[in-house]
Scaffold this motif. Structure first.
Motif, PDB file in Angstrom:
ATOM      1  N   THR A 257       0.493  -4.249   5.018  1.00  0.00           N
ATOM      2  CA  THR A 257       1.701  -3.880   4.271  1.00  0.00           C
ATOM      3  C   THR A 257       1.681  -2.432   3.784  1.00  0.00           C
ATOM      4  N   PRO A 260       4.158   0.348   6.133  1.00  0.00           N
ATOM      5  CA  PRO A 260       5.581   0.534   5.793  1.00  0.00           C
ATOM      6  C   PRO A 260       5.784   1.081   4.381  1.00  0.00           C
ATOM      7  N   ALA A 264       8.026   4.216   3.355  1.00  0.00           N
ATOM      8  CA  ALA A 264       9.079   4.027   2.348  1.00  0.00           C
ATOM      9  C   ALA A 264       8.947   5.045   1.228  1.00  0.00           C
ATOM     10  N   ALA A 287      17.269  -3.518  -2.339  1.00  0.00           N
ATOM     11  CA  ALA A 287      16.250  -3.914  -1.358  1.00  0.00           C
ATOM     12  C   ALA A 287      15.235  -4.868  -1.973  1.00  0.00           C
ATOM     13  N   SER A 291      14.631  -8.549  -0.524  1.00  0.00           N
ATOM     14  CA  SER A 291      13.286  -8.868  -0.029  1.00  0.00           C
ATOM     15  C   SER A 291      12.649  -9.991  -0.837  1.00  0.00           C
ATOM     16  N   VAL A 310       6.550  -9.906   7.698  1.00  0.00           N
ATOM     17  CA  VAL A 310       7.781  -9.112   7.611  1.00  0.00           C
ATOM     18  C   VAL A 310       8.332  -9.126   6.187  1.00  0.00           C
ATOM     19  N   CYS A 313       6.102  -6.988   3.926  1.00  0.00           N
ATOM     20  CA  CYS A 313       6.283  -5.567   4.204  1.00  0.00           C
ATOM     21  C   CYS A 313       7.587  -5.051   3.604  1.00  0.00           C
ATOM     22  N   CYS A 314       8.656  -5.828   3.748  1.00  0.00           N
ATOM     23  CA  CYS A 314       9.952  -5.423   3.186  1.00  0.00           C
ATOM     24  C   CYS A 314       9.887  -5.353   1.667  1.00  0.00           C
ATOM     25  N   ALA A 318      10.352  -1.948  -0.527  1.00  0.00           N
ATOM     26  CA  ALA A 318      11.425  -1.854  -1.523  1.00  0.00           C
ATOM     27  C   ALA A 318      10.865  -1.491  -2.890  1.00  0.00           C
TER      28      ALA A 318
END
Length: 421
Positions: A257, A260, A264, A287, A291, A310, A313-314, A318
């Motif tokens: 993680t 990303p 970001a 976000a 998320s 996923v 990571c999002c 965020a």
């Protein structure tokens, strides 16, 4: 400006290398050597040094060398001390069998790293114009994840393949790059040196006297950090409950993680320059809400590998965006003469909120369940974003007492904090 950002990048990354190694890499190595979880918890306690570093931040603002550069003189000692602390780990090739000395060395490193962070933040406050603060803080937040990735990931791979000495040696060598950067760095001369250490310590409270600072620090920051922190605190226990192994959890949450999150952080820094603090705060908050919704299957006990990675990571990406905005506004409120103290006390409050959030989230989840706490975190973040936007509308550009804009670095701070030298 590119040279200044390059200097800050090198210093922020190298200070987090050892932190990533201690909190992620060394923890994995010790666990592999048979160290109990209760004992490993003691290693994590050394991280509490960071939230209390504001206690000695005024000393760095007050004392420094005119000849070698006020904060550069501190950085030369602290960066060199970090390298020596890492080299001091070399003799302990069986760290699980020599845990006491290893934890003592790690505590010394964390103290040096936390103090180095004060000096680097003070340099950033003085060198970065208002338009560059978003980029600078994006670099700072991204650097923490990159340090985690290198110190907690790459060094563990080196250890697994080549052993303790090459792994720690690599860590020390990478950290020494920051020492070379400091040696070449030429700090601008100060014309706003704090007259007395007592005046520097008064800055711990006087920073909140600036227009809108209390609203931001005690309203927006706690709502966002507690909301996001509550949700993140649920991740590890929820993964364990879903049947994930500790090894998989460590790799995913500590390494996978991070990539990303790095991107970001850098994107958020650039976005602040283009869309402003409010625009990126809304983006980060939205976000975070979406998320967190993506984490709900995990909160109900369903954790397929791909979908969970996923979602995590999002979420972390965020959270990084929101974090960069919070740091940038904290820097807006940091006065150049006491930049180390101001930025440290404001950011330390956010760290304390994060620690509190973890406790609140886990305690609430024990009684109400994971999904209820996750939804509650969305509400808190939304409230924090709404309050933050209202704050930015009322105080679009923080000013120092007397009306001087915070990015006017040529003027000494007012209110009895500075004395021209």
């Amino acid at each position: 400006m590119s040279g200044r950002l390059g200097t800050l990048t090198a210093l922020y990354v190298t200070q987090y290398l050892g932190i990533g190694f201690i909190t992620v890499g060394l923890t994995a190595i010790l666990r592999d050597g048979g160290t109990s979880l209760d004992t490993l918890a003691l290693l994590q306690v050394v991280g509490l040094i960071w939230p209390i570093k504001f206690l000695w931040a005024p000393i760095l603002d007050r004392y420094g060398s005119r000849h070698r550069g006020h904060y550069r003189s501190w950085l030369l000692v602290l960066q060199g001390g970090m390298v020596l602390a890492l080299l001091a780990l070399l003799p302990f090739s069986r760290p699980a069998a020599e845990l006491g000395p290893v934890i003592a060395v790690c505590a010394a490193y964390v103290l040096l790293s936390a103090t180095q962070d004060i000096a680097v933040d003070a340099v950033a406050v003085r060198m970065l114009a208002e338009t560059a603060r978003g980029t600078g803080n994006g670099i700072q937040v991204a650097a923490s994840y990159l340090g985690n990735l290198l110190g907690g990931g790459a060094c563990v791979l080196v250890y697994d393949r080549y052993g303790w000495l090459p792994a720690v040696g690599l860590l020390a060598a990478l950290t020494a790059v920051g020492l070379l950067v400091v040696w070449r760095f030429r700090e601008p001369a100060r014309a706003d040196r704090v007259a007395r250490v007592g005046a520097a310590y008064r800055a711990l409270l006087s920073v909140f006297g600036q227009p809108g600072c209390r609203w931001w620090t005690f309203g927006v920051v706690p709502l966002v950090y507690v909301g996001a922190g509550m949700a993140y605190a649920l991740v590890t226990p929820a993964l364990v409950d879903a049947g994930w192994s500790l090894g998989r959890i460590g790799v995913v949450t500590g390494v996978v993680t991070s990539a990303p999150a790095i991107l970001a952080g850098l994107a958020a820094g650039l976005g602040i320059g283009r869309f402003g603090r409010s625009g990126m705060l809304v983006t980060g908050g939205a976000a975070l809400a979406l998320s967190t919704v993506g984490l709900l299957p995990l909160m109900y006990g369903r954790a397929p590998l791909g979908g969970t990675i996923v979602a995590l990571c999002c979420f972390l990406a965020a959270y990084t965006v929101a974090n960069v905005v919070l740091y940038t506004v904290n820097m807006d409120y940091s006065r150049p003469a006491v930049g180390g103290t101001d930025f440290t006390v404001l950011s330390s409050f956010g760290l304390i909120c994060s620690f509190v959030a973890a406790s609140i989230g886990l305690a609430a989840a024990d009684r109400l369940g994971y999904p209820v706490v996750a939804v509650s975190s969305i509400v808190l973040v939304a409230a924090g974003v709404a309050l933050g936007v209202a704050h930015r509308r009322r105080f679009p550009r923080p000013t120092r007492p007397g009306g001087a804009p915070v990015d006017d670095l040529a003027r000494p701070a007012v209110g009895g904090l500075a004395n021209a030298s």
